[in-house]
Design an enzyme around this catalytic site. Structure first.
Site, PDB file in Angstrom:
ATOM      1  N   HIS A   1      -2.083  -5.504   1.641  1.00 57.44           N
ATOM      2  CA  HIS A   1      -3.370  -6.189   1.468  1.00 57.44           C
ATOM      3  C   HIS A   1      -3.062  -7.584   0.970  1.00 57.44           C
ATOM      4  O   HIS A   1      -2.128  -7.782   0.191  1.00 57.44           O
ATOM      5  CB  HIS A   1      -4.241  -5.474   0.425  1.00 57.44           C
TER       6      HIS A   1
ATOM      7  N   ASN B   1      -2.043   0.272   6.888  1.00 55.22           N
ATOM      8  CA  ASN B   1      -1.492  -0.979   7.413  1.00 55.22           C
ATOM      9  C   ASN B   1      -0.595  -1.741   6.437  1.00 55.22           C
ATOM     10  O   ASN B   1      -0.473  -2.955   6.511  1.00 55.22           O
ATOM     11  CB  ASN B   1      -2.606  -1.869   7.964  1.00 55.22           C
TER      12      ASN B   1
ATOM     13  N   PHE C   1     -15.935   3.228   6.614  1.00 55.57           N
ATOM     14  CA  PHE C   1     -14.534   3.544   6.299  1.00 55.57           C
ATOM     15  C   PHE C   1     -14.234   3.575   4.801  1.00 55.57           C
ATOM     16  O   PHE C   1     -13.105   3.878   4.394  1.00 55.57           O
ATOM     17  CB  PHE C   1     -13.589   2.543   6.979  1.00 55.57           C
TER      18      PHE C   1
ATOM     19  N   ARG D   1      -1.141 -14.306   4.530  1.00 60.41           N
ATOM     20  CA  ARG D   1      -1.872 -13.671   5.628  1.00 60.41           C
ATOM     21  C   ARG D   1      -1.087 -13.786   6.939  1.00 60.41           C
ATOM     22  O   ARG D   1      -1.080 -12.860   7.751  1.00 60.41           O
ATOM     23  CB  ARG D   1      -3.280 -14.245   5.731  1.00 60.41           C
TER      24      ARG D   1
ATOM     25  N   THR E   1      -4.739  -7.182  10.908  1.00 56.45           N
ATOM     26  CA  THR E   1      -5.079  -5.939  10.219  1.00 56.45           C
ATOM     27  C   THR E   1      -4.644  -4.718  11.025  1.00 56.45           C
ATOM     28  O   THR E   1      -4.121  -3.754  10.477  1.00 56.45           O
ATOM     29  CB  THR E   1      -6.601  -5.884   9.945  1.00 56.45           C
TER      30      THR E   1
ATOM     31  N   ARG F   1       3.006  -6.100   9.077  1.00 55.25           N
ATOM     32  CA  ARG F   1       2.264  -4.979   9.660  1.00 55.25           C
ATOM     33  C   ARG F   1       2.865  -4.522  10.986  1.00 55.25           C
ATOM     34  O   ARG F   1       2.897  -3.326  11.273  1.00 55.25           O
ATOM     35  CB  ARG F   1       0.792  -5.345   9.800  1.00 55.25           C
TER      36      ARG F   1
ATOM     37  N   LYS G   1       0.813  -1.212   0.000  1.00 57.15           N
ATOM     38  CA  LYS G   1       0.000   0.000   0.000  1.00 57.15           C
ATOM     39  C   LYS G   1       0.856   1.275   0.000  1.00 57.15           C
ATOM     40  O   LYS G   1       2.063   1.225   0.238  1.00 57.15           O
ATOM     41  CB  LYS G   1      -0.939  -0.028   1.209  1.00 57.15           C
TER      42      LYS G   1
END
Length: 143
Positions: free
Chosen positions: A117, A114, A59, A87, A93, A104, A11
């Site tokens: 994705h 964060n 959000f 993951r 998250t 993260r 991100k």
């Protein structure tokens, strides 16, 4: 365990921190191969379409704004149990709840910014990969 493909996005916050290589290294050290990758600047339409399942959530507008705030790196990862493995590498998250040593925990600052994705299921992986990549852009890694 079956060989799977999953979508991963680095991100804007992580791209801005210049940790793309560190994140990709973690994927590769965990046995995941990058079989497609590109850096893109998402438009509001593209980000909104990708996160359409969250359209009615409070959000959503902030998420789209964040995802269009700078370039992202979108990649397809392939490997044994790639979805679960990715993951696990990402962590929770909310980076405050993420295990030490996860992406993260190490690179994210908030639940909103964060760092990464990752697809959460085979169905979402297939849909998300097709959203960003034509089949001809995903390269099998046979060596």
């Amino acid at each position: 365990m079956a060989v799977e493909r999953t979508l991963s996005i680095i991100k804007p916050d992580a791209v801005a921190k210049n940790v793309i290589g560190e994140i990709l290294t973690r994927f590769e050290k965990a046995g995941l191969s990058v079989v497609a990758a590109k850096m893109v600047q998402l438009s509001e339409r593209e980000a909104g379409g990708f996160y359409a399942e969250h359209k009615e959530r409070p959000f959503f507008k902030d998420l789209v704004s964040f995802m269009t705030s700078g370039p992202v790196v979108v990649q397809v990862l392939e490997g044994e149990g790639a979805i679960a493995k990715n993951r696990e590498l990402m962590g929770a998250t909310d980076p405050k709840k993420a295990e030490p040593g996860t992406i993260r925990a190490d690179f994210a600052v908030s639940i909103d910014e964060n760092a990464v994705h990752g697809s959460d299921s085979e169905a979402s992986a297939a849909r998300e990969i097709a959203y960003f990549f034509a089949a001809t852009e995903v390269c099998a890694r046979i060596r």
